[in-house]
Structures are given as structure tokens and as C-alpha cells.
Design a protein around this motif. Structure first.
Motif, PDB file in Angstrom:
ATOM      1  N   SER A  27       3.278  -5.787   4.560  1.00 51.06           N
ATOM      2  CA  SER A  27       3.294  -4.558   4.522  1.00 51.06           C
ATOM      3  C   SER A  27       4.604  -4.072   3.956  1.00 51.06           C
ATOM      4  CB  SER A  27       3.173  -4.239   6.164  1.00 51.06           C
ATOM      5  OG  SER A  27       1.883  -4.394   6.726  1.00 51.06           O
ATOM      6  N   TYR A  43       0.583 -10.914  12.470  1.00 51.20           N
ATOM      7  CA  TYR A  43       0.108  -9.386  12.655  1.00 51.20           C
ATOM      8  C   TYR A  43       1.080  -8.845  13.907  1.00 51.20           C
ATOM      9  CZ  TYR A  43      -2.921  -5.583  13.399  1.00 51.20           C
ATOM     10  OH  TYR A  43      -3.544  -4.339  13.369  1.00 51.20           O
ATOM     11  N   ASP A 103      -8.116  -4.904  11.031  1.00 51.33           N
ATOM     12  CA  ASP A 103      -7.062  -5.652  10.083  1.00 51.33           C
ATOM     13  C   ASP A 103      -7.110  -7.115  10.194  1.00 51.33           C
ATOM     14  OD1 ASP A 103      -5.722  -3.333   9.568  1.00 51.33           O
ATOM     15  OD2 ASP A 103      -4.515  -3.244  11.225  1.00 51.33           O
ATOM     16  N   GLY A 153       0.837  -6.484   8.515  1.00 54.23           N
ATOM     17  CA  GLY A 153       0.297  -7.899   8.490  1.00 54.23           C
ATOM     18  C   GLY A 153       1.040  -8.545   7.282  1.00 54.23           C
ATOM     19  N   MET A 204      -1.076  -2.646   6.692  1.00 54.98           N
ATOM     20  CA  MET A 204      -2.388  -2.561   6.866  1.00 54.98           C
ATOM     21  C   MET A 204      -2.831  -1.154   7.440  1.00 54.98           C
ATOM     22  SD  MET A 204      -3.051  -6.489   8.330  1.00 54.98           S
ATOM     23  CE  MET A 204      -4.761  -6.434   7.465  1.00 54.98           C
ATOM     24  N   SER A 205      -3.711  -0.939   8.430  1.00 49.16           N
ATOM     25  CA  SER A 205      -4.276   0.202   8.855  1.00 49.16           C
ATOM     26  C   SER A 205      -3.248   1.039   9.432  1.00 49.16           C
ATOM     27  CB  SER A 205      -5.159  -0.069  10.179  1.00 49.16           C
ATOM     28  OG  SER A 205      -4.531  -0.487  11.141  1.00 49.16           O
ATOM     29  N   GLY A 217      -4.968   3.048   4.445  1.00 54.84           N
ATOM     30  CA  GLY A 217      -5.498   1.796   4.591  1.00 54.84           C
ATOM     31  C   GLY A 217      -5.766   1.222   3.178  1.00 54.84           C
ATOM     32  N   ALA A 264      -9.616   1.951   8.526  1.00 57.60           N
ATOM     33  CA  ALA A 264      -8.127   1.852   8.304  1.00 57.60           C
ATOM     34  C   ALA A 264      -7.124   2.924   8.354  1.00 57.60           C
ATOM     35  CB  ALA A 264      -8.042   0.853   7.194  1.00 57.60           C
TER      36      ALA A 264
END
Length: 279
Positions: free
Chosen positions: A11, A262, A208, A272, A191-192, A238, A234
Motif C-alpha cells: 500500500s 496485513y 483483501d 497489505g 488494499m480495500s 480498491g 474493496a
């Protein structure tokens, strides 16, 4: 010839950069997140690349709504940290590899990808935050970096299938370069998360972690996920996960998972992180 040896996925939350830049990484809120990169910093010291192809999305720093290329590669010698409204991040200038970047552009365009070539651009948190997470806060970045920008900001973004195929084309391009280079490819974003509207703050841990499972072991199961599923599952941001598919497409089908992490939340975002090596 040059060779892609590993891929890194992370991320690129802007608040992570702010925490580092303002000396807050040791605070209770941030400690668990940065601890997830302790292994990664040791791994990158032992597996330092010559060049990183860093796949990211620009956040209206280099491009605006009048011009957002689907795929772009930066061929300049160096790239300044962007001023995103509160001044540039206090991080080193990013130094590129112009000859490899130009070769990749030539190869990928001949491989039927309409890649936009950018000679100069400023790089924002989408690119510099992953560098900081992996390398810390050095006086200069310990490797060369080629920015590879993907549009996940304006509709329509490229499909996951197209992104994976783009990664495959990048792999062919790198392997046809006539210099012995250790190259890594990094996929960033996600991620989401959703930053606006009634679902602001959405995080979907199940989605995720399923994505991380398949990214390592069955990436073909991810390439046909439609855009609307990213939005539904997400959040509106996302869709950045398609950039991870660019990096995965540049790897061999069977890989070795070296690290997985995570964490939620980081500024209302799921973080992530994964490191995969080619065997």
C-alpha cells in the motif's frame, strides 16, 4: 541480460509518509504497521536490486484530469518529490535508468501496448511511500527507479487482465535488455479502502486476504475480476489493486513467498504487503 528476480507489493497510504516525515512512526497507532516491514528492510538489504520498476498511480501531481495516460513510463534521469499541497516530502530525489526505460518503451510498444513515454515528472506519495517503507529514510535511494504509472483515477481504468498482460510484456522487455541487471518490480496501492461518500472508511478483510492468497498461488483467478467487483468489495479506491497484477504478471507462474503482512487500519485504509521471489 537483465532479469526480474523479485516483486514487492505494498500500500502507499499518504499518512504513512507523514508519520515517517514527522517522527511519529514510534507512536502506538503506527508501531504495528511499521513492524510489518522490519523483515522487508532486512530482506532488501540482502537482495538489493540495481533497478526497481515501480508501478504506481499519480494523484494529480504529474497528470491532471485533462491528460491521464492508461500506462506511462518515465525515461528521465531523475524525478523530484512532488508538492502535493503541503510541500514535497523530505525524501531523496528519485534517480532513473534512462537507457533501460527507453528500451522498455521500445519493446512494450512493439509488443502492441500503447505506452505513453514521459521524459520528466514529479513523483508523489504513490511512489515515495513504498520506497520509504522498504528503505527507511536514507540520504539517497540505494537503487535506480523507473516510474511506471497506471490510470486508476479516471474511468475507465485498465482491466486486471490487461494489467497482467502488461506485466508479461514488461518481463519480456527487461529480459531482452543487453546489460546484466538485477531488476525488481513493485506493485503499489490498495488494499480495500474508500475515501468518500456513505461508505467512506470501508475495509473488507476477507476480500483483501483472499486477494493475497491468490496473488501468490493462483494469479489467473484474479485477472478476470471486473471493475464493479473491486468497487463493491474493496471500495472505490480498491481498484488500485490492478497495479499489483502488473507486478505479478512480470513474475514467473510459480513463485516463492518470502513475506506477507496485513494490517488495519492505517488512516482508514487496509495495508497489505507481500514479497515474492522467482525461484
Amino acid at each position: 541480460m537483465a532479469k526480474i528476480t523479485a516483486s514487492v507489493y505494498s500500500s502507499h497510504v499518504p499518512a504513512i509518509g507523514a508519520a515517517l516525515d514527522n517522527g511519529k512512526s514510534g507512536e502506538d497507532y503506527w508501531k504495528p504497521l511499521f513492524a510489518g516491514y522490519d523483515y522487508s528492510k532486512e530482506w532488501i538489504r540482502e537482495n538489493k536490486p540495481d533497478v526497481v520498476l515501480l508501478v504506481y498511480n499519480d494523484h494529480a501531481s504529474a497528470f491532471d484530469s485533462n491528460f491521464v495516460p492508461t500506462f506511462a513510463i518515465a525515461t528521465g534521469e531523475e524525478f523530484q518529490p512532488a508538492d502535493e499541497g503541503w510541500g514535497p516530502r523530505p525524501v531523496p530525489v528519485v534517480k532513473g535508468h534512462s537507457r533501460l526505460a527507453a528500451h522498455i518503451a521500445q519493446s512494450v510498444i512493439q509488443d502492441e501496448f500503447d505506452l505513453t513515454v514521459v521524459n520528466s515528472l514529479d513523483v508523489d506519495h504513490g511512489l515515495t511511500v513504498p520506497l520509504s517503507l522498504m528503505f527507511g529514510q536514507p540520504e539517497e535511494w540505494p537503487c535506480l527507479v523507473i516510474p511506471v504509472a497506471v490510470n486508476v483515477v479516471l474511468y475507465p481504468p485498465p482491466s486486471g487482465k490487461r494489467c497482467f498482460a502488461f506485466g508479461e510484456a514488461l518481463k519480456r522487455a527487461v529480459e531482452s535488455f543487453d546489460e546484466d541487471l538485477n531488476v525488481q518490480i513493485w506493485g503499489t496501492g490498495g488494499m480495500s479502502h474508500q475515501l468518500q461518500g456513505p461508505r467512506a472508511g470501508l475495509i473488507n478483510k476477507e476480500f483483501d486476504n483472499a486477494f493475497l492468497d491468490r496473488l501468490a498461488d493462483d494469479p489467473q483467478a484474479l485477472v478476470d475480476i471486473p471493475h464493479i467487483d473491486y468497487v463493491r468489495q474493496a471500495g472505490s479506491e480498491g481498484i488500485e489493486l490492478v497495479m499489483w497484477l502488473v507486478a505479478r504478471g512480470a513474475m514467473q507462474s510459480k513463485v516463492v513467498q518470502k513475506h506477507r503482512f496485513y494490517h488495519v487500519p492505517a488512516s482508514n485504509t487496509a495495508v497489505g504487503h507481500m514479497i515474492l521471489e522467482n525461484p
